[in-house]
Design a protein around this motif. Structure first.
Motif, PDB file in Angstrom:
ATOM      1  N   ASN A 177       0.814  -1.105   0.028  1.00 42.81           N
ATOM      2  CA  ASN A 177      -0.029   0.040  -0.142  1.00 42.81           C
ATOM      3  C   ASN A 177       0.847   1.328  -0.044  1.00 42.81           C
ATOM      4  N   TYR A 178       0.678   2.242  -0.860  1.00 43.27           N
ATOM      5  CA  TYR A 178       1.279   3.554  -1.232  1.00 43.27           C
ATOM      6  C   TYR A 178       0.563   4.733  -0.848  1.00 43.27           C
ATOM      7  N   ALA A 179       1.176   5.608  -0.219  1.00 43.44           N
ATOM      8  CA  ALA A 179       0.569   6.813  -0.358  1.00 43.44           C
ATOM      9  C   ALA A 179       0.400   7.413  -1.659  1.00 43.44           C
ATOM     10  N   ASP A 180      -0.371   8.328  -1.997  1.00 39.24           N
ATOM     11  CA  ASP A 180      -0.774   8.842  -3.373  1.00 39.24           C
ATOM     12  C   ASP A 180       0.511   9.712  -3.655  1.00 39.24           C
ATOM     13  N   SER A 181       1.015  10.293  -3.053  1.00 39.64           N
ATOM     14  CA  SER A 181       2.145  11.106  -3.054  1.00 39.64           C
ATOM     15  C   SER A 181       3.535  10.610  -3.417  1.00 39.64           C
ATOM     16  N   LEU A 233       3.272   7.242  -5.118  1.00 37.31           N
ATOM     17  CA  LEU A 233       3.045   5.864  -5.833  1.00 37.31           C
ATOM     18  C   LEU A 233       3.785   6.292  -7.107  1.00 37.31           C
TER      19      LEU A 233
END
Length: 121
Positions: free
Chosen positions: A58-62, A64
């Motif tokens: 899972n990644y933060a949008d910032s 990715l």
């Protein structure tokens, strides 16, 4: 109890790369997921990336597309490869480990001391 030790932080120019590592010790068999969070001055700690024992990420949008989290199960280590770094990535990066009970009804979070990442010209 789980102990976490981070390494790999430092100073890098915009567009550069760093690799963070986090080694876990203690009751490592209880760890469900590990990940990285970061906290910039005056800001709340935020999720960067996580990876479960099953390999789900899972990644933060910032971050990715720029950051990649991975595991080395033999060494009980989680890695964060950070590419295309931006000044806004500057923060203290903290390793996190989440443990779960055998019944999967309770969990606890453990944190490393943090490692400074500075992205600046």
């Amino acid at each position: 109890q789980v102990q976490l030790v981070e390494s790999g932080g430092g100073l890098v120019q915009p567009g550069g790369s760093l690799r963070l590592s986090c080694a876990a010790s203690g009751r490592i068999w209880s760890i469900y997921a590990m990940g990285w969070y970061r906290q910039a001055p005056g800001k709340q700690r935020e999720l960067v990336a996580t990876i479960t024992s099953g390999g789900t990420t899972n990644y933060a949008d910032s971050v990715l597309g720029r950051f990649t989290i991975s595991r080395d199960n033999a060494k009980n280590t989680v890695l964060l490869q950070m590419n295309s770094l931006k000044p806004e990535d500057t923060a203290v990066y903290y390793c996190n480990a989440r443990t779960v009970s055998s019944s999967s009804t309770t969990s606890n979070d453990y944190w490393g001391q943090g490692t400074q990442v500075t992205v600046s010209s």
